[in-house]
Design a protein around this motif. Structure first.
Motif, PDB file in Angstrom:
ATOM      1  N   GLU A 179      44.754  49.754  35.108  1.00 56.46           N
ATOM      2  CA  GLU A 179      45.408  48.635  34.422  1.00 56.46           C
ATOM      3  C   GLU A 179      44.698  47.319  34.743  1.00 56.46           C
ATOM      4  O   GLU A 179      44.441  46.502  33.855  1.00 56.46           O
ATOM      5  CB  GLU A 179      46.883  48.554  34.828  1.00 56.46           C
ATOM      6  CG  GLU A 179      47.745  49.684  34.305  1.00 56.46           C
ATOM      7  CD  GLU A 179      47.459  51.023  34.965  1.00 56.46           C
ATOM      8  OE1 GLU A 179      46.937  51.016  36.118  1.00 56.46           O
ATOM      9  OE2 GLU A 179      47.728  52.062  34.344  1.00 56.46           O
ATOM     10  N   GLU A 180      44.367  47.116  36.037  1.00 54.65           N
ATOM     11  CA  GLU A 180      43.642  45.903  36.417  1.00 54.65           C
ATOM     12  C   GLU A 180      42.250  45.894  35.784  1.00 54.65           C
ATOM     13  O   GLU A 180      41.759  44.855  35.346  1.00 54.65           O
ATOM     14  CB  GLU A 180      43.513  45.826  37.926  1.00 54.65           C
ATOM     15  CG  GLU A 180      44.810  45.582  38.671  1.00 54.65           C
ATOM     16  CD  GLU A 180      44.605  45.602  40.169  1.00 54.65           C
ATOM     17  OE1 GLU A 180      44.771  44.541  40.790  1.00 54.65           O
ATOM     18  OE2 GLU A 180      44.277  46.680  40.715  1.00 54.65           O
TER      19      GLU A 180
ATOM     20  N   ARG B 112      37.961  45.516  46.459  1.00 53.15           N
ATOM     21  CA  ARG B 112      38.499  45.083  45.162  1.00 53.15           C
ATOM     22  C   ARG B 112      37.636  43.976  44.568  1.00 53.15           C
ATOM     23  O   ARG B 112      37.359  43.969  43.367  1.00 53.15           O
ATOM     24  CB  ARG B 112      39.937  44.613  45.325  1.00 53.15           C
ATOM     25  CG  ARG B 112      40.612  44.229  44.015  1.00 53.15           C
ATOM     26  CD  ARG B 112      42.080  43.882  44.227  1.00 53.15           C
ATOM     27  NE  ARG B 112      42.741  43.612  42.965  1.00 53.15           N
ATOM     28  CZ  ARG B 112      42.694  42.447  42.329  1.00 53.15           C
ATOM     29  NH1 ARG B 112      42.022  41.432  42.879  1.00 53.15           N
ATOM     30  NH2 ARG B 112      43.309  42.282  41.171  1.00 53.15           N
TER      31      ARG B 112
ATOM     32  N   LEU C 269      40.705  49.928  42.689  1.00 51.01           N
ATOM     33  CA  LEU C 269      41.141  49.087  41.574  1.00 51.01           C
ATOM     34  C   LEU C 269      41.828  49.980  40.552  1.00 51.01           C
ATOM     35  O   LEU C 269      41.270  50.994  40.135  1.00 51.01           O
ATOM     36  CB  LEU C 269      39.933  48.395  40.923  1.00 51.01           C
ATOM     37  CG  LEU C 269      40.227  47.341  39.865  1.00 51.01           C
ATOM     38  CD1 LEU C 269      40.776  46.075  40.523  1.00 51.01           C
ATOM     39  CD2 LEU C 269      38.976  47.024  39.060  1.00 51.01           C
TER      40      LEU C 269
END
Length: 446
Positions: free
Chosen positions: A16-17, A203, A13
């Motif tokens: 930014e996410e 994720r 991951l």
């Protein structure tokens, strides 16, 4: 309880996410010492998603135990975090997600289930292989959607599991499955379905960790309470001492060497020698640190000057070009380590010579070198040439150097014979000349 939250992530991951889900400080994948360094910042919690497995020492169980004993909540999921959480759940580390649950239950056991090959940080940790847990989740979804049958799913899971984790990618899995006799109709259906149907379980679990942590923070996190007594062993003190020398977010080995670069070195046949040299450099810097040696500006400048002369980087332009081509971003750190290495080389010069015979025995060179040295002594003594002169060799000095460098070594005569002599263990040019004269006389006499 107030303080920062640290999350170690990378290929699973992006930062930014992650920031879209949780207000936290996102760091690169965890290596040994990183959780210790994060703990020194007194965070509320630490989340481990990604961590290094092979070339960089992995995050140590004991540093996680120490963090929790210091009142810090430690969460894990998805990848290295799921592994450590399953291993330390009994001590209070909190795991999140399906992958953690599979490891904790014993349904999964192998590290390669979550391991992936990926690019560098500069490349955004671009994935180069597929995690086995994602393969399993994707095939389960494909079966549930009627894309493949139970038998095909079982065969493909086996095929994927047999692959080395760095080679585990869907094109390879599909090709191998075809060789195993999986019906082409199902393989084509899966190939068409994959772009939209692929399940990224890692994720999903990483996001679940961030959401769980956000909810817990909103509820209010009191300091972590543990029931064990943390033992300060010698091994722990050593890891802690080494970890303290790096900044938070650094890795235990400094920069992580790209796998592609290592492949180039291996293919050239230079890995073993480079690795041993790197080990010697590591021990030299370590010894200087143990002895409390510091390097001031004068010493840095002196080291830079020596380095530039030795490598022919005499102009500012040459030196700048070297920095650019060798990607030297932190010149001061490089020169400081270089200064330590040179100081330790001088300090342990006698000890190094004492261990040199064993090194040559390990490389298989000692016997042949000793036999040649003794034969040279016998031949030269028989001709009265133990200390030969240029006249005895029948050459001028210029001819002597050309013979040795161009004919024997296959290279040009160096611009600085003095520097060449020192770099190759001779006290000075006179000692080098004596050795070359003896070699010339010996070669002519054979």
């Amino acid at each position: 309880m107030s303080g920062p939250v640290y999350i170690f992530t990378g290929p699973t991951l992006s930062a930014e996410e992650g920031k879209a889900e949780l207000d936290a400080i996102f760091l690169p994948p965890a290596a040994q010492g990183d959780v210790y360094r994060a703990t020194l910042e007194q965070p509320v919690a630490i989340g481990i998603i990604d961590g290094y497995f092979e070339r960089v020492p992995a995050v140590w169980h004991k540093e996680i135990l120490w963090a929790m004993s210091e009142g810090i909540h430690v969460f894990g999921s998805a990848s290295m975090g799921a592994l450590r959480a399953a291993e330390l759940a009994a001590f209070g580390m909190e795991g999140v997600g399906a992958i953690f649950e599979s490891f904790q239950s014993g349904a999964l056991e192998d590290d390669d289930e979550v391991a992936v090959a990926h690019g560098s940080a500069e490349d955004g940790y671009r994935l180069l292989s597929e995690a086995m847990v994602n393969v399993r989740a994707t095939l389960e979804a494909a079966e549930g959607s009627g894309v493949v049958g139970r038998k095909t799913r079982t065969v493909m899971e086996r095929v994927a599991k047999q692959l080395f984790y760095m080679e585990r990618a869907w094109p390879t899995v599909l090709t191998q499955a075809a060789r195993e006799g999986v019906p082409s109709r199902e393989l084509e259906a899966l190939r068409t379905w994959l772009p939209q149907g692929r399940v990224d379980q890692k994720r999903r679990d990483a996001l679940a960790l961030l959401r769980t942590l956000r909810a817990r923070l909103d509820e209010g996190l009191a300091p972590k309470q543990v029931r064990y007594h943390f033992e300060h062993t010698d091994a722990w003190e050593e890891v802690r001492r080494r970890a303290s020398r790096l900044p938070l977010g650094g890795t235990e080995g400094g920069e992580v060497v790209p796998e592609a670069l290592l492949d180039e070195l291996r293919l050239r046949g230079g890995f073993a020698g480079a690795h041993r040299a790197a080990l010697a450099r590591t021990l030299a810097v370590e010894q200087a640190s143990r002895l409390g040696r510091s390097v001031d500006e004068v010493e840095l400048q002196r080291t830079a000057e020596r380095f530039r002369v030795e490598h022919g980087l005499l102009s500012a332009e040459d030196f700048a070009r070297w920095r650019e081509t060798q990607r030297v971003e932190d010149l001061e750190r490089f020169l400081e380590d270089e200064s330590h290495v040179r100081w330790v080389e001088t300090l342990f010069a006698t000890d190094a010579l004492r261990h040199l015979p064993d090194h040559l025995r390990a490389t298989g060179e000692y016997g042949s070198l000793l036999e040649r040295a003794r034969d040279k002594e016998r031949v030269l003594a028989a001709r009265g040439l133990e200390q030969p002169l240029l006249a005895n060799a029948g050459v001028t000095e210029a001819e002597l150097w050309r013979w040795f460098f161009e004919q024997r070594l296959g290279r040009s005569v160096p611009g600085s014979l003095e520097q060449y002599a020192r770099d190759n263990g001779f006290a000075n040019v006179d000692v080098l000349r004596r050795a070359v004269l003896r070699e010339r006389c010996y070669a002519v006499s054979r």
